[in-house]
Scaffold this motif. Structure first.
Motif, PDB file in Angstrom:
ATOM      1  N   HIS B 183       0.636  -1.722   0.281  1.00  0.00           N
ATOM      2  CA  HIS B 183      -0.343  -0.215   0.032  1.00  0.00           C
ATOM      3  C   HIS B 183       1.016   1.010   0.506  1.00  0.00           C
ATOM      4  CE1 HIS B 183      -3.464   2.973   0.831  1.00  0.00           C
ATOM      5  NE2 HIS B 183      -2.806   3.010   1.775  1.00  0.00           N
ATOM      6  N   TYR B 184       1.918   1.313   0.384  1.00  0.00           N
ATOM      7  CA  TYR B 184       2.693   3.061   1.066  1.00  0.00           C
ATOM      8  C   TYR B 184       3.505   2.741   0.109  1.00  0.00           C
ATOM      9  CZ  TYR B 184       1.454   2.725   5.414  1.00  0.00           C
ATOM     10  OH  TYR B 184       1.199   2.698   7.130  1.00  0.00           O
ATOM     11  N   ALA B 185       3.777   1.809  -1.297  1.00  0.00           N
ATOM     12  CA  ALA B 185       4.855   1.829  -2.794  1.00  0.00           C
ATOM     13  C   ALA B 185       4.950   3.382  -2.804  1.00  0.00           C
ATOM     14  CB  ALA B 185       4.302   0.575  -3.225  1.00  0.00           C
ATOM     15  N   ASP B 186       3.790   3.628  -3.397  1.00  0.00           N
ATOM     16  CA  ASP B 186       3.704   5.428  -4.345  1.00  0.00           C
ATOM     17  C   ASP B 186       3.987   6.315  -3.102  1.00  0.00           C
ATOM     18  OD1 ASP B 186       1.463   4.989  -3.008  1.00  0.00           O
ATOM     19  OD2 ASP B 186       0.305   5.407  -5.273  1.00  0.00           O
ATOM     20  N   GLU B 187       4.154   5.853  -1.776  1.00  0.00           N
ATOM     21  CA  GLU B 187       4.824   6.813  -1.169  1.00  0.00           C
ATOM     22  C   GLU B 187       5.925   6.880   0.029  1.00  0.00           C
ATOM     23  OE1 GLU B 187       2.617   9.023   0.294  1.00  0.00           O
ATOM     24  OE2 GLU B 187       0.959   9.399  -0.565  1.00  0.00           O
ATOM     25  N   PRO B 188       6.819   7.530  -0.892  1.00  0.00           N
ATOM     26  CA  PRO B 188       8.723   7.129  -0.596  1.00  0.00           C
ATOM     27  C   PRO B 188       8.707   7.485   0.752  1.00  0.00           C
ATOM     28  CG  PRO B 188       8.240   8.835  -2.643  1.00  0.00           C
ATOM     29  CD  PRO B 188       7.109   8.681  -1.777  1.00  0.00           C
ATOM     30  N   LEU B 189       8.415   8.511   1.651  1.00  0.00           N
ATOM     31  CA  LEU B 189       8.976   8.119   2.353  1.00  0.00           C
ATOM     32  C   LEU B 189       7.681   7.497   3.945  1.00  0.00           C
ATOM     33  CD1 LEU B 189      11.093   9.867   4.128  1.00  0.00           C
ATOM     34  CD2 LEU B 189       9.116  11.495   4.915  1.00  0.00           C
ATOM     35  N   LEU B 190       7.377   6.878   3.680  1.00  0.00           N
ATOM     36  CA  LEU B 190       6.104   6.096   4.228  1.00  0.00           C
ATOM     37  C   LEU B 190       6.587   4.806   3.912  1.00  0.00           C
ATOM     38  CD1 LEU B 190       2.382   6.623   4.017  1.00  0.00           C
ATOM     39  CD2 LEU B 190       3.577   6.305   5.726  1.00  0.00           C
ATOM     40  N   LYS B 191       7.048   4.596   2.707  1.00  0.00           N
ATOM     41  CA  LYS B 191       7.600   3.503   2.255  1.00  0.00           C
ATOM     42  C   LYS B 191       8.771   2.686   3.068  1.00  0.00           C
ATOM     43  CE  LYS B 191       9.120   0.234  -1.815  1.00  0.00           C
ATOM     44  NZ  LYS B 191      10.214   0.213  -1.274  1.00  0.00           N
ATOM     45  N   LYS B 192       9.891   3.958   2.764  1.00  0.00           N
ATOM     46  CA  LYS B 192      11.143   3.684   3.751  1.00  0.00           C
ATOM     47  C   LYS B 192      11.129   3.349   4.794  1.00  0.00           C
ATOM     48  CE  LYS B 192      15.073   7.069   3.803  1.00  0.00           C
ATOM     49  NZ  LYS B 192      15.687   8.386   3.406  1.00  0.00           N
ATOM     50  N   SER B 193      10.478   4.025   5.476  1.00  0.00           N
ATOM     51  CA  SER B 193      10.626   4.142   7.042  1.00  0.00           C
ATOM     52  C   SER B 193       9.458   2.567   7.009  1.00  0.00           C
ATOM     53  CB  SER B 193       8.890   4.918   7.722  1.00  0.00           C
ATOM     54  OG  SER B 193      10.147   6.139   8.152  1.00  0.00           O
ATOM     55  N   PHE B 194       8.364   2.479   6.276  1.00  0.00           N
ATOM     56  CA  PHE B 194       7.748   0.288   6.801  1.00  0.00           C
ATOM     57  C   PHE B 194       8.920  -0.344   6.722  1.00  0.00           C
ATOM     58  CE2 PHE B 194       4.644  -2.145   6.105  1.00  0.00           C
ATOM     59  CZ  PHE B 194       3.826  -2.493   7.879  1.00  0.00           C
ATOM     60  N   ASP B 195       9.692  -0.012   5.255  1.00  0.00           N
ATOM     61  CA  ASP B 195      10.339  -0.851   5.198  1.00  0.00           C
ATOM     62  C   ASP B 195      11.387  -1.235   5.789  1.00  0.00           C
ATOM     63  OD1 ASP B 195       9.017  -1.536   2.288  1.00  0.00           O
ATOM     64  OD2 ASP B 195      10.668  -0.227   1.536  1.00  0.00           O
ATOM     65  N   LYS B 196      11.945  -0.085   6.587  1.00  0.00           N
ATOM     66  CA  LYS B 196      13.232  -0.323   7.565  1.00  0.00           C
ATOM     67  C   LYS B 196      12.484  -1.203   8.857  1.00  0.00           C
ATOM     68  CE  LYS B 196      17.811   1.151   6.610  1.00  0.00           C
ATOM     69  NZ  LYS B 196      18.574   0.348   7.446  1.00  0.00           N
ATOM     70  N   LEU B 197      11.379  -0.451   9.038  1.00  0.00           N
ATOM     71  CA  LEU B 197      10.494  -0.966   9.727  1.00  0.00           C
ATOM     72  C   LEU B 197      10.300  -2.462  10.431  1.00  0.00           C
ATOM     73  CD1 LEU B 197       8.538  -0.434  12.767  1.00  0.00           C
ATOM     74  CD2 LEU B 197       7.177  -0.118  11.184  1.00  0.00           C
ATOM     75  N   THR B 198       9.609  -3.031   9.097  1.00  0.00           N
ATOM     76  CA  THR B 198       9.309  -4.421   9.609  1.00  0.00           C
ATOM     77  C   THR B 198      10.748  -4.905   8.358  1.00  0.00           C
ATOM     78  OG1 THR B 198       9.215  -3.850   6.465  1.00  0.00           O
ATOM     79  CG2 THR B 198       7.430  -4.524   8.412  1.00  0.00           C
ATOM     80  N   SER B 199      12.311  -5.025   8.805  1.00  0.00           N
ATOM     81  CA  SER B 199      13.020  -5.776   8.513  1.00  0.00           C
ATOM     82  C   SER B 199      14.287  -5.111   9.385  1.00  0.00           C
ATOM     83  CB  SER B 199      14.244  -5.272   7.326  1.00  0.00           C
ATOM     84  OG  SER B 199      14.230  -3.989   7.364  1.00  0.00           O
ATOM     85  N   ARG B 200      13.649  -5.022  10.997  1.00  0.00           N
ATOM     86  CA  ARG B 200      14.179  -4.480  12.088  1.00  0.00           C
ATOM     87  C   ARG B 200      14.415  -6.115  12.463  1.00  0.00           C
ATOM     88  NH1 ARG B 200      10.894  -1.000  15.975  1.00  0.00           N
ATOM     89  NH2 ARG B 200      12.334   1.046  15.110  1.00  0.00           N
ATOM     90  N   PRO B 201      15.616  -6.651  13.496  1.00  0.00           N
ATOM     91  CA  PRO B 201      15.664  -8.044  14.129  1.00  0.00           C
ATOM     92  C   PRO B 201      15.274  -7.885  14.930  1.00  0.00           C
ATOM     93  CG  PRO B 201      17.670  -6.557  14.552  1.00  0.00           C
ATOM     94  CD  PRO B 201      16.597  -5.608  13.538  1.00  0.00           C
ATOM     95  N   LEU B 202      14.785  -9.554  15.347  1.00  0.00           N
ATOM     96  CA  LEU B 202      14.320  -9.559  16.792  1.00  0.00           C
ATOM     97  C   LEU B 202      14.435  -8.981  17.940  1.00  0.00           C
ATOM     98  CD1 LEU B 202      13.917 -13.538  16.419  1.00  0.00           C
ATOM     99  CD2 LEU B 202      11.847 -11.794  16.663  1.00  0.00           C
ATOM    100  N   SER B 203      15.601  -8.695  17.830  1.00  0.00           N
ATOM    101  CA  SER B 203      16.217  -7.889  19.160  1.00  0.00           C
ATOM    102  C   SER B 203      15.317  -6.420  19.424  1.00  0.00           C
ATOM    103  CB  SER B 203      17.236  -8.009  19.387  1.00  0.00           C
ATOM    104  OG  SER B 203      17.948  -6.866  17.890  1.00  0.00           O
ATOM    105  N   MET B 204      15.005  -5.939  18.445  1.00  0.00           N
ATOM    106  CA  MET B 204      14.400  -4.724  18.574  1.00  0.00           C
ATOM    107  C   MET B 204      12.799  -4.698  18.181  1.00  0.00           C
ATOM    108  SD  MET B 204      17.068  -2.664  16.088  1.00  0.00           S
ATOM    109  CE  MET B 204      16.034  -0.930  15.615  1.00  0.00           C
TER     110      MET B 204
END
Lengths: 483, 381
Positions: B183-204
């Motif tokens: 859904h966020y694919a066409d919103e660069p800043l949202l996408k960037k933040s969500f991609d980072k958020l969902t690739s966090r290690p378990l420790s975070m």
């Protein structure tokens, strides 16, 4: 019609509200009168707050620190009880509940959006404990009544308010050519201006640095403001227990009578209380008519209500309305609303608190405690503190901006991975508490029908999401984050 | 500018505080991993309170009510505020340096313009949307992580940075995460933040919900210690704007310095041997006036001090081209002057910690000026 307008200038529509036939009239009518409070719970005046804070100040400084000077542990225990007694933990959640109740359940959400804007523009920081006592009454008793007046009145009333005088240290300022300064010199004591308030009046509240003022302008502004203070009574006087919690007044003894020169304009000497008092208003009048002030605040309004980094096509009509009306706030607000309506297809990232209030209102979420009574003897309940805790977790406690320029209105400052996670996390946590049970497909359709033009697109987006997560998806969607 | 006047040696400590710490991952130079910790001191830290000039009694005379007399003496010219005891311990171990009479090239005395430039590294407020540390991380080809709620301008760069701040919140279902990602694919800043958020290690994905600076410093220290862990951490401490009640040893400024000191202390302890490969650096937007005001505070000024700690320092010293604090020596007759562009310190620190050529860093991060490479004077080679 672009229904995002109801979120751009308000908090969206609840399922109990009809879609206004004329959105512009709907919005402009709301900023044409000062609304009555919808709040039915307890409420306290600024005067009462000053008394509570005075008791806190006096008891802590003059009694507890003396009584328990040999035992830090006992002192902390006694201070905790003092905090309960003076509502230290109670008033901020109370003010926030009143603020958000008016936004959600009141009849004038658009008025309250503008009130939130000005409250943030004239921000009071958490620099000591007073913010938790006075910010609510400051918004209600100082900013709200000024919102149908001229911008000059608003700036003036804020400038000499107890909250701002205290927040920006003007009571600590002594005009260098004031009678008090000469007395101090005779006694070998220093006497200096405190530039904090004068500088922020120029930089944050009116003309902004784009006006090109220099240090001499700041000093002259501070001289004009010298004498406006909440004077701390002498210990021998009868009201000494008030500490600094006394009304602001002009005390000529501390005032530098000038002459002054600010932004190239000369002001003659302000001898005598009457002339000196009126000098501040004269200067503020000139500041709010300065081109830099008009451009700065017009841009800020459009940036908040219309879209980030608005073009001159959007801002210029507001500037023109300001000039034509000579700063009439209703005229300015009306033009902002018109621009928000005209450009409602442009999107704007919503600050966390605004977004959350929209979620509560549009989603019909049970949110407020059953009552807000307090015994002033114990810690407040988690239920009463919930509103404050949620806003803290979202990264925006509205009454505690970290800097005197208030909370940012720029997407970059609110879209870090962690802040995005907090929004989704809060929605998820409220789901876990079972507060979405009333939201079935029919209810969801009612929300969409009132607030979105692209209902079909949203329904398609939601179709593969479980019922218990549909509301999370909707309020995490780009359509809600950026209205 | 040549640093050819007086260079003092003394010791002290510094540290940081409140709520934000950045980390970094995927070092390209794991074999020689060096950590950089930056502590932003918001509100204008008074360099003359933290590190008073004691060569003569000028300062005491103009600050009769706020001058602190019981200090840690560093040398014949400078002392250290008593709240900086952990920093003083570093000083005694040759792990502390103070660079005095320095500031970014900004004289406007506005907190917001000043802090913007302090973080962006530029010379025109709000012109640059990225921070000097973020740009330096870009140059070095690293990723970054800030342990804070917002992403500070200081760390913003072209590459994806992450941020983290402990909480008990949890993510929704995997299904919804996948849908939102699309859904966020066409919103660069949202996408960037969500991609980072969902690739966090378990420790975070969860952590104790604490805003205590010591807790954050412990978490940051633990992450920095990891071989493949972050290499950059950022903290910020608010409240140095003491127009009133700046006070003496126990005043407002002293309390803030104590928070800074505690941060130094916790990081030193938590990092253990890794402290030898770590540099801690403070930033502030400007200093404060020499003379106290009527409210026992000080006004916005110009020159201030930068405090550095860590095992990457060459020795304990007060490094300065001291301009003096007599009336005629002050900037505009009221402020400590700045004799060194503080960006030279920032650039040298990044060059050292990121193992990157100084001139390359200078060119890409601070392109408006040729800065002075202080690496050989301040840091171990």
């Amino acid at each position: 019609m672009n229904k995002s307008f109801f979120r751009k200038v308000g908090f969206g529509l609840s399922v109990n509200e009809k879609v206004p036939e004329n959105p512009l009239d709907w919005a402009i009518d709301q900023i044409s009168v000062i609304p009555d409070l919808n709040w039915k719970g307890p409420i306290y005046s600024l005067e009462e707050m000053m008394n509570y804070h005075a008791e806190y100040n006096y008891t802590d400084r003059r009694v507890l620190r003396q009584s328990f000077k040999d035992s830090r542990k006992e002192y902390k225990r006694a201070k905790t009880l003092l905090k309960y007694k003076t509502g230290h933990y109670y008033f901020e959640p109370l003010w926030m509940s009143i603020r958000q109740n008016e936004a959600i359940n009141g009849n004038s959400p658009v008025f309250h959006r503008f009130l939130h804007f000005w409250g943030n523009h004239f921000a009071i920081q958490k620099k000591n404990s007073m913010y938790s006592y006075d910010v609510g009454p400051y918004h209600r008793e100082v900013i709200t009544p000024s919102m149908l007046k001229n911008i000059e009145d608003l700036v003036y009333n804020v400038t000499i308010s107890w909250a701002m005088i205290h927040n920006l240290d003007n009571s600590k300022s002594i005009g260098p050519n004031s009678p008090r300064a000469f007395k101090n010199m005779d006694r070998g004591k220093s006497a200096n201006l405190n530039e904090n308030h004068g500088r922020e009046l120029l930089e944050l509240h009116t003309v902004s640095p784009s006006a090109g003022y220099d240090q001499e302008d700041v000093i002259n502004m501070s001289k004009v403001m010298s004498g406006w203070m909440h004077r701390i009574p002498k210990m021998s006087s009868k009201i000494h227990k008030k500490e600094e919690n006394v009304p602001v007044r002009f005390i000529e003894e501390y005032h530098d009578s000038g002459p002054f020169k600010i932004l190239g304009k000369k002001y003659i000497e302000s001898f005598g209380t009457k002339a000196a008092k009126s000098m501040l208003r004269k200067v503020i009048k000139d500041l709010v008519r300065h081109q830099s002030c008009i451009e700065f605040i017009s841009h800020k309004l459009c940036n908040h209500f219309v879209t980030q980094n608005p073009s001159s096509e959007i801002v210029n009509p507001v500037i023109n309305a300001w000039k034509k009306s000579e700063g009439d706030l209703k005229s300015i607000h009306t033009e902002v609303i018109k621009q928000a309506y005209k450009y409602s297809s442009l999107r704007k990232f919503q600050q966390p608190e605004t977004w959350f209030i929209q979620f509560i209102k549009m989603g019909g979420i049970k949110y407020f405690p059953n009552n807000f009574d307090y015994d002033f003897k114990t810690m407040i309940s988690r239920e009463k503190d919930q509103i404050r805790r949620i806003c803290r977790n979202l990264g925006q406690l509205p009454f505690r901006p970290l800097q005197p320029n208030g909370w940012s209105d720029y997407e970059e400052d609110w879209l870090s991975p962690e802040l995005l996670f907090r929004r989704i996390g809060v929605l998820n946590k409220i789901k876990d508490k079972g507060r979405y049970k009333h939201i079935d497909n029919e209810y969801l359709n009612e929300i969409l029908k009132r607030n979105f033009d692209n209902s079909k697109e949203i329904i398609s987006f939601l179709k593969n999401i479980g019922n218990d997560e549909k509301i999370i998806a909707l309020f995490s969607s780009k359509w809600m984050l950026k209205t | 500018m040549k640093l050819n006047r007086r260079q003092f040696t003394l010791g002290s400590s510094s540290l940081l505080l409140s709520g934000l710490l950045p980390l970094k991952v995927k070092s390209s130079t794991i074999d020689n991993k060096k950590n950089l910790v930056v502590i932003m001191l918001r509100g204008a830290m008074d360099g003359l309170t933290a590190v008073p000039y004691i060569h003569d009694n000028t300062l005491e005379k103009v600050r009769p009510d706020i001058f602190v007399k019981k200090l840690f003496k560093l040398n014949s010219d400078f002392s250290l505020h008593p709240k900086l005891s952990d920093f003083h311990n570093l000083w005694k171990k040759d792990q502390a340096t103070i660079i005095h009479a320095t500031n970014i090239p900004y004289t406007g005395r506005s907190h917001f313009d000043g802090q913007n430039l302090m973080e962006s590294g530029g010379v025109i407020p709000y012109k640059t949307k990225t921070g000097w540390l973020g740009k330096g991380i870009d140059v070095a080809g690293l990723d970054g992580l800030s342990m804070s709620l917002p992403m500070p301008l200081l760390l913003r760069g072209k590459r994806n940075q992450d941020n983290f701040y402990p909480s008990k919140f949890s993510m929704p279902s995997r299904n919804l995460i996948d849908i939102l990602k699309n859904h966020y694919a066409d919103e660069p800043l949202l996408k960037k933040s969500f991609d980072k958020l969902t690739s966090r290690p378990l420790s975070m994905t969860s952590a104790p919900n604490s805003k205590n600076i010591k807790t954050l410093a412990r978490i940051a220290g633990a992450e920095l210690k990891k071989e493949y862990g972050p290499r950059v951490a950022v903290f910020e401490i608010f409240g140095f704007d003491t127009h009133a009640a700046q006070g003496g040893a126990d005043g407002e400024h002293g309390q803030k310095l104590k928070i800074l000191d505690e941060t130094f202390g916790v990081l030193k302890k938590q990092l253990g041997k890794t402290f030898d490969n770590t540099l801690i650096l403070t930033l502030t937007e400007f200093g404060r006036t020499i003379v106290q005001n009527s409210g026992y505070g000080t006004e916005h000024g110009y020159g201030t001090a930068v405090l550095l700690g860590g095992g990457l320092l060459k020795k304990s010293q007060v490094f300065t081209d001291w301009p003096g604090i007599k009336k005629k020596e002050l900037f505009e007759g009221r402020d400590l002057n700045s004799t060194l562009d503080a960006r030279s310190i920032y650039c040298s620190a990044m060059s050292t910690c990121f193992n990157t050529d100084f001139n390359l860093m200078n060119k890409h991060v601070f392109p408006d000026k040729t800065l002075i490479n202080l690496s050989n004077k301040i840091f171990k080679s």
